[in-house]
Design an enzyme around this catalytic site. Sequence first.
Site, mmCIF file in Angstrom:
data_model
loop_
_atom_site.group_PDB
_atom_site.id
_atom_site.type_symbol
_atom_site.label_atom_id
_atom_site.label_comp_id
_atom_site.label_asym_id
_atom_site.label_seq_id
_atom_site.Cartn_x
_atom_site.Cartn_y
_atom_site.Cartn_z
ATOM 1 N N SER A 126 43.799 53.764 47.267
ATOM 2 C CA SER A 126 42.462 53.243 47.005
ATOM 3 C C SER A 126 41.642 53.145 48.285
ATOM 4 O O SER A 126 42.193 52.940 49.367
ATOM 5 C CB SER A 126 42.609 51.857 46.375
ATOM 6 O OG SER A 126 41.352 51.267 46.271
ATOM 7 N N HIS A 136 38.800 50.966 48.573
ATOM 8 C CA HIS A 136 38.173 49.664 48.856
ATOM 9 C C HIS A 136 39.142 48.655 49.447
ATOM 10 O O HIS A 136 38.755 47.557 49.822
ATOM 11 C CB HIS A 136 37.424 49.123 47.627
ATOM 12 C CG HIS A 136 38.265 48.586 46.511
ATOM 13 N ND1 HIS A 136 38.515 47.247 46.363
ATOM 14 C CD2 HIS A 136 38.900 49.190 45.489
ATOM 15 C CE1 HIS A 136 39.259 47.044 45.280
ATOM 16 N NE2 HIS A 136 39.505 48.215 44.733
ATOM 17 N N THR A 170 31.172 64.247 36.708
ATOM 18 C CA THR A 170 30.460 64.515 37.968
ATOM 19 C C THR A 170 31.041 63.653 39.078
ATOM 20 O O THR A 170 31.220 62.440 38.906
ATOM 21 C CB THR A 170 28.950 64.210 37.793
ATOM 22 O OG1 THR A 170 28.454 65.066 36.762
ATOM 23 C CG2 THR A 170 28.181 64.437 39.079
ATOM 24 N N CYS A 190 43.032 40.086 39.872
ATOM 25 C CA CYS A 190 42.889 40.439 38.461
ATOM 26 C C CYS A 190 43.445 39.345 37.557
ATOM 27 O O CYS A 190 43.064 39.241 36.405
ATOM 28 C CB CYS A 190 43.621 41.737 38.171
ATOM 29 S SG CYS A 190 43.364 42.960 39.421
HETATM 30 N N1 PLP Z 1 47.443 48.785 41.960
HETATM 31 C C1 PLP Z 1 47.521 47.818 42.879
HETATM 32 C C2 PLP Z 1 48.815 47.610 43.618
HETATM 33 C C3 PLP Z 1 46.406 47.023 43.156
HETATM 34 O O1 PLP Z 1 46.502 46.046 44.081
HETATM 35 C C4 PLP Z 1 45.202 47.247 42.438
HETATM 36 C C5 PLP Z 1 44.023 46.399 42.672
HETATM 37 O O2 PLP Z 1 44.066 45.368 43.294
HETATM 38 C C6 PLP Z 1 45.178 48.287 41.471
HETATM 39 C C7 PLP Z 1 46.314 49.030 41.264
HETATM 40 C C8 PLP Z 1 43.941 48.567 40.665
HETATM 41 O O3 PLP Z 1 42.928 49.081 41.469
HETATM 42 P P1 PLP Z 1 41.390 48.971 41.025
HETATM 43 O O4 PLP Z 1 41.103 47.541 40.747
HETATM 44 O O5 PLP Z 1 40.660 49.525 42.200
HETATM 45 O O6 PLP Z 1 41.215 49.807 39.810
#
Ligand code: PLP
Length: 394
Positions: free
Chosen positions: A199, A201, A237, A325
């Site tokens: 990722s 971010h 896109t 989350c």
């Molecule tokens: N996998 C892990 C280990 C993560 O820490 C996260 C997000 O914190 C994700 C997947 C999901 O990524 P996103 O929220 O950018 O979709």
Amino acid sequence: MNRIYLDNAATTKLHEEVLNEMMPYLTDNFGNASSVHSFGRDARLGIDKARDRIAKALGASSAEIYFTSGGTEADNWALKGIAEAYSAKGKHIITSAIEHHAVLHTCAYLEKRGFRVTYLPVDEKGKINLDELKNAICDDTILISIMFANNEIGTIQPIEEIGAIAREKDVIFHTDAVQAVGNVKIYLKDSNIDLLSLSGHKIHGPKGVVSLYIRKCVKIAPFMHGGAHERNRRAGTENTAGIVGLGKALEIAAAGINAKTAALVKQRDKLIDTLLEQIPESILNGDRVDRLPGNVNICYKYIEGASLLINLDMKGIAASSGSACTSGSLDPSHVLLAIGLDHGTAHGSLRLSLGEDISDEDIDYVIKTIKETVQKLREWSPLFAAKEGGIKNV
Ligand code: PLP
């Protein structure tokens, strides 16, 4: 008030150089990378350069790098795409109990569609057992998906050994490296990793853009259907500015990884050692050594992590309890339960995820503030009072 951001595992601040690199693609170079005219070609060049940068940083080839909208999509694609492509070979998947919900909920979805999933338990440090992994592999196992490093407790799994087992048994190996990339050195050519989610971010890149590495020989069903983007594998896109930003963020992270790791480990260890020493009845979660350089996760008995977070926020410290989350939920973290904590203890968790811009004075302030806040909350806690044999200071 000086604000101290200790939630870099949730997201990070955009790097200035990343923003500068993205800016032309948000303004003058706004073309659609699929268009044949010069605006389109400029956008395409930006995407190609980002793909090359990511491939170089990871020791992969550019043709193995694909872009998606986020870590959640990358994990969904890896699992559902492999399940569909290899369903004639078998219907068994192996994962661990402490994966991110992007993997766990995808596994639950696949179970409803006829796949069998083995959820490997972890030990008290959060590591899977390699013998249990070997024993779980059946003739119809098509995929092993084990995260590189855990987002809550920071434990790094024995990825090399897991990859070797998967390769020996001819099973595809996916790893969710969203927290590891940019914090742990990864060189894919020498590894047995077949798919890897990373990722932007989490490493000072933009949100909403992620890369999925797919080894050349691996078959995968498309997840998004539509145009012929991403070599017919991921329609839609391209987010040109985001992709350019992701490429630059990873290039910067890879170049500075040694210095960053050394600085973070020093501050992390000072935090862990001092907090454990100065605050009684606290438990470090995760492995002490095989741990993300910026991760501190401690449970404080007799208090609620949520109250601790609010009090720290009022004093300028941004932290988290469990993952971003799940922190809106009252359920204790599935990761903390999987490492054997009881519900009460798991509720008292605090995650500090360090970043490069924290000073030693900040660390001292954080230690002092956590100590005072835990003490204050315990004085108000009926559980603590019952343990101490009477209510104090209420
Ligand atoms: N996998 C892990 C280990 C993560 O820490 C996260 C997000 O914190 C994700 C997947 C999901 O990524 P996103 O929220 O950018 O979709």
